[in-house]
Design a protein around this motif. Sequence first.
Motif, mmCIF file in Angstrom:
data_model
loop_
_atom_site.group_PDB
_atom_site.id
_atom_site.type_symbol
_atom_site.label_atom_id
_atom_site.label_comp_id
_atom_site.label_asym_id
_atom_site.label_seq_id
_atom_site.Cartn_x
_atom_site.Cartn_y
_atom_site.Cartn_z
ATOM 1 N N CYS A 127 -4.805 -4.557 -16.810
ATOM 2 C CA CYS A 127 -4.461 -3.154 -16.497
ATOM 3 C C CYS A 127 -2.965 -2.895 -16.679
ATOM 4 C CB CYS A 127 -4.865 -2.826 -15.056
ATOM 5 S SG CYS A 127 -4.423 -1.132 -14.601
ATOM 6 N N CYS A 147 -5.025 4.945 -11.895
ATOM 7 C CA CYS A 147 -5.716 4.688 -13.171
ATOM 8 C C CYS A 147 -5.468 5.809 -14.180
ATOM 9 C CB CYS A 147 -7.208 4.563 -12.900
ATOM 10 S SG CYS A 147 -8.189 4.387 -14.399
ATOM 11 N N CYS A 150 -7.458 4.106 -19.441
ATOM 12 C CA CYS A 150 -7.179 3.567 -20.780
ATOM 13 C C CYS A 150 -8.305 2.697 -21.342
ATOM 14 C CB CYS A 150 -5.890 2.757 -20.746
ATOM 15 S SG CYS A 150 -6.048 1.227 -19.806
ATOM 16 N N CYS A 153 -9.643 -2.361 -18.978
ATOM 17 C CA CYS A 153 -10.424 -3.208 -18.074
ATOM 18 C C CYS A 153 -11.890 -3.244 -18.505
ATOM 19 C CB CYS A 153 -10.293 -2.697 -16.638
ATOM 20 S SG CYS A 153 -10.750 -0.964 -16.451
HETATM 21 S S1 SF4 Z 1 -8.976 2.127 -17.169
HETATM 22 FE FE1 SF4 Z 1 -8.836 0.113 -16.190
HETATM 23 S S2 SF4 Z 1 -7.141 -0.926 -17.238
HETATM 24 FE FE2 SF4 Z 1 -6.969 1.254 -17.702
HETATM 25 S S3 SF4 Z 1 -5.610 2.071 -16.115
HETATM 26 FE FE3 SF4 Z 1 -7.689 2.347 -15.353
HETATM 27 S S4 SF4 Z 1 -8.054 0.533 -14.133
HETATM 28 FE FE4 SF4 Z 1 -6.288 0.066 -15.422
#
Ligand code: SF4
Length: 187
Positions: A127, A147, A150, A153
């Motif tokens: 992340c 979050c 993106c 994860c």
């Molecule tokens: S989608 Fe997942 S990796 Fe991306 S910011 Fe959110 S928690 Fe973090």
Amino acid sequence: MIIEIKFILILAAVLLLLGLILSYLSTLADKKENSAEKRIEMLLPGINCGQCGFPGCSAYAKALSEKKAAPNLCRPAGADVAKQLGAMIGNTNASYEDYEEQLFSPRLVAYIHENSCTGCGKCKRKCPVDAIAGILKEPHMVDPDICIGCDECINTCPEKCIEKIRLDHDLSHFNWNIHSVQIKTGS
Ligand code: SF4
Ligand code: SF4
Ligand code: SF4
């Protein structure tokens, strides 16, 4: 008697001069108040959140008045204000359709199904904004306030137990511009 008349005339002249100066200063103040920059700033929300990429509403208003910024950068203000700003600075090229879609589409954030999470920590390490919390071998959790959606994860999780959920917008949950979020460096 002549001296008294002279004194009164001089006093009247001084008072007239002072009146003229005050009137000039008041006109200058009115001009400033009605300047394009001021009128633009009055349309902006004034919450100085920085999402437009400028350090506050005044700075964005100044850039707009100098035609150095696009009129559709203030998301909290909404599409109608963006259109008014565009009309004020003579910029009709900005795409308000895309903008409205950006503004009103629900924000998507990651959500971990804790029953399937093995606590391997791969998502947490991946992340870019430290939105995931959890200790090894225990279920992890995503902080939806941090979050940026993106997908890193989701692409990393070996258990496929992370999905995207929708959050409605409110004053503390805008559709954040990824470039305005501080990304951590290193692994
Ligand atoms: S989608 Fe997942 S990796 Fe991306 S910011 Fe959110 S928690 Fe973090
Ligand atoms: S995004 Fe809008 S409310 Fe936020 S600082 Fe910029 S002009 Fe002000
Ligand atoms: S990558 Fe998947 S299984 Fe591993 S901690 Fe994150 S959510 Fe849990």
